[in-house]
Design a protein around this motif. Sequence first.
Motif, PDB file in Angstrom:
ATOM      1  N   LYS A 138       0.852  -1.192   0.000  1.00 27.94           N
ATOM      2  CA  LYS A 138       0.000   0.000   0.000  1.00 27.94           C
ATOM      3  C   LYS A 138       0.893   1.249   0.000  1.00 27.94           C
ATOM      4  O   LYS A 138       1.874   1.326   0.741  1.00 27.94           O
ATOM      5  CB  LYS A 138      -0.904  -0.038   1.237  1.00 27.94           C
ATOM      6  CG  LYS A 138      -2.069   0.922   1.229  1.00 27.94           C
ATOM      7  CD  LYS A 138      -2.939   0.668   2.467  1.00 27.94           C
ATOM      8  CE  LYS A 138      -4.054   1.693   2.593  1.00 27.94           C
ATOM      9  NZ  LYS A 138      -5.066   1.578   1.538  1.00 27.94           N
ATOM     10  N   GLY A 139       0.564   2.218  -0.832  1.00 29.79           N
ATOM     11  CA  GLY A 139       1.443   3.352  -1.069  1.00 29.79           C
ATOM     12  C   GLY A 139       1.761   4.186   0.150  1.00 29.79           C
ATOM     13  O   GLY A 139       2.830   4.804   0.212  1.00 29.79           O
ATOM     14  N   ASN A 140       0.869   4.223   1.108  1.00 29.57           N
ATOM     15  CA  ASN A 140       1.086   5.072   2.286  1.00 29.57           C
ATOM     16  C   ASN A 140       1.717   4.304   3.441  1.00 29.57           C
ATOM     17  O   ASN A 140       1.869   4.861   4.540  1.00 29.57           O
ATOM     18  CB  ASN A 140      -0.244   5.660   2.766  1.00 29.57           C
ATOM     19  CG  ASN A 140      -1.164   4.600   3.347  1.00 29.57           C
ATOM     20  OD1 ASN A 140      -1.411   3.564   2.711  1.00 29.57           O
ATOM     21  ND2 ASN A 140      -1.686   4.832   4.545  1.00 29.57           N
ATOM     22  N   PHE A 141       2.089   3.028   3.231  1.00 27.99           N
ATOM     23  CA  PHE A 141       2.549   2.178   4.327  1.00 27.99           C
ATOM     24  C   PHE A 141       3.936   1.632   4.001  1.00 27.99           C
ATOM     25  O   PHE A 141       4.110   0.842   3.076  1.00 27.99           O
ATOM     26  CB  PHE A 141       1.559   1.028   4.534  1.00 27.99           C
ATOM     27  CG  PHE A 141       1.755   0.245   5.806  1.00 27.99           C
ATOM     28  CD1 PHE A 141       2.268   0.829   6.954  1.00 27.99           C
ATOM     29  CD2 PHE A 141       1.396  -1.103   5.852  1.00 27.99           C
ATOM     30  CE1 PHE A 141       2.430   0.096   8.124  1.00 27.99           C
ATOM     31  CE2 PHE A 141       1.552  -1.840   7.015  1.00 27.99           C
ATOM     32  CZ  PHE A 141       2.070  -1.241   8.149  1.00 27.99           C
ATOM     33  N   ASP A 142       4.919   2.065   4.779  1.00 27.52           N
ATOM     34  CA  ASP A 142       6.311   1.658   4.584  1.00 27.52           C
ATOM     35  C   ASP A 142       6.696   0.704   5.721  1.00 27.52           C
ATOM     36  O   ASP A 142       6.668   1.081   6.896  1.00 27.52           O
ATOM     37  CB  ASP A 142       7.206   2.896   4.603  1.00 27.52           C
ATOM     38  CG  ASP A 142       8.637   2.604   4.176  1.00 27.52           C
ATOM     39  OD1 ASP A 142       9.115   1.483   4.423  1.00 27.52           O
ATOM     40  OD2 ASP A 142       9.280   3.503   3.611  1.00 27.52           O
TER      41      ASP A 142
END
Length: 528
Positions: free
Chosen positions: A205-209
């Motif tokens: 998911k793009g907002n989750f690193d």
Amino acid sequence: MDQFDVIVIGGGSGGSAAAGRLAEDGRRRVCLIEAGGSNDNFRVKTPGFMPFIPDASNYRYETVPQKGLNGRVGYQPRGRGLGGSSAINAMIYIRGHQYDYDHWAELGAHGWSYADVLPYFKRSEGNERGGNEWHGADGPLNVMDQRWPNAGSRAFVEAAAQLQLQLTDDFNKPDNSGFGLFQVTQKAGERWSAARAYVEPLRGKGNFDIRTDALVEKIIIENGRAVGVQIRRGGQQEQVRASGAVVLAAGAFNSPQILMLSGIGPAEHLAQHGVSVQVDRAAVGSDLQDHIDYVSSYESPWNGFFGSSLAGTLRMAGAVLQHRLKRTGIMTTPFAESGGFWKSHADAPAPDVQFHFVPAMLEDHGRTKLKGHGFSVHACVLRPESRGTVRLASADAAVAPLIDPNFLDDDRDMAVLRAGVRLIERIRAVSPLADFAGVDRHVVDYDNDAALDAMIRDRADTVYHPVGTCRMGSDADAVVDPTLKVNGVDGLWVADASIMPRLVSGNTNAPSIMIGERAADFVKAALA
């Protein structure tokens, strides 16, 4: 330098829940930092491989010598990598007793009564029995009944019934009293850790690193506010910044260690290690509570128990193959298959002893290999009076902290444990458990207090439930307030078992996940 809205330190039970809930709606940039690896391997995922999980998934901590255990050094396994201790534990789903949470509220943890926490337990839970007044059916943490419990595990429950002890088919109602088979955090025959529940579904998911193999050296505090973390990864030192919040969820040993390395803790102790004091807080690393536990071990001629023999080896080889092909059979065992909650004295506000029945002989946490077959029964003190500490051994975050549970320092704990051990022997002597002809591997006169106490001090140790080292409360000395925000530092929350003001009456994984769920809501509200 990377910038996020929220940084979560620690991918264990509380951290996975907090990070997953903060990242799931896509509104916040969230970075989860974990010192260990991904734990994405078959030995972690296969329940029956619990004794053989790689060392890379376990910190394998030890205590300082324990005067209450005749000077012995205790063993403190803690999960390392995504899932934390939920990646190496016995997968038992237990919340504790209603009394525990109501007592928290009475002690100043306002908003943490049983009525307050129950919705979060239900929200996290995906119980395959379905939802009802006490249970959730749609949460990410899959909970299921055991499909292949050992005959000895059932016999333990039936023997308890023969002694007129209460039975239960649900340990997670407000009152957990009784004996029965445990439900487990598994799904389709595999371990269902907190990371598999909350983190893995959001991977990519793009907002989750998600950053693994990254050791947090300290929290960066500027002008009284947590603004990021300093990490060591691949031999390089880096900084990761957070504009909104830092959520510390490294567990009851590592969370206070990280706070102290960041300058939050007992000032004199920090100065001894050359750490600049940001907040003088004596309660950081204090109030350590853990379930002291005694394991009665019995050898049996029945080779249906797990054990070492030709027949046992062949049986296990077939079971491993069955599990690899079908995810079924005895390799789904949590080992602690049945148990119970019991009051050692009538005026106890809730059960004060928990039992775990294991269809295998255990010595030294399973680290000593034994020939033959048999079974073990644990008895642990649920609400110990003894208190210990976690302290820095070094200003280097890679060095394990000094862990002192101070086991059996209070005579009341010995009285409760003594009663629990005696009940184990009574249950063992009753059919159908007696039919397995178990022979006590550590013979003692159970009626002699002095002899039994000496045996307990020679053999007792943790059952892996440390809490309390970042205590929550409304008093001036508390480490966190009832919204889990660290007192004296803005933008910093704690979201793991370290915040418990008192140890719950049961296993701590489910409560830690509940704490992570609540922390996410508190942080969302603060950032709104």
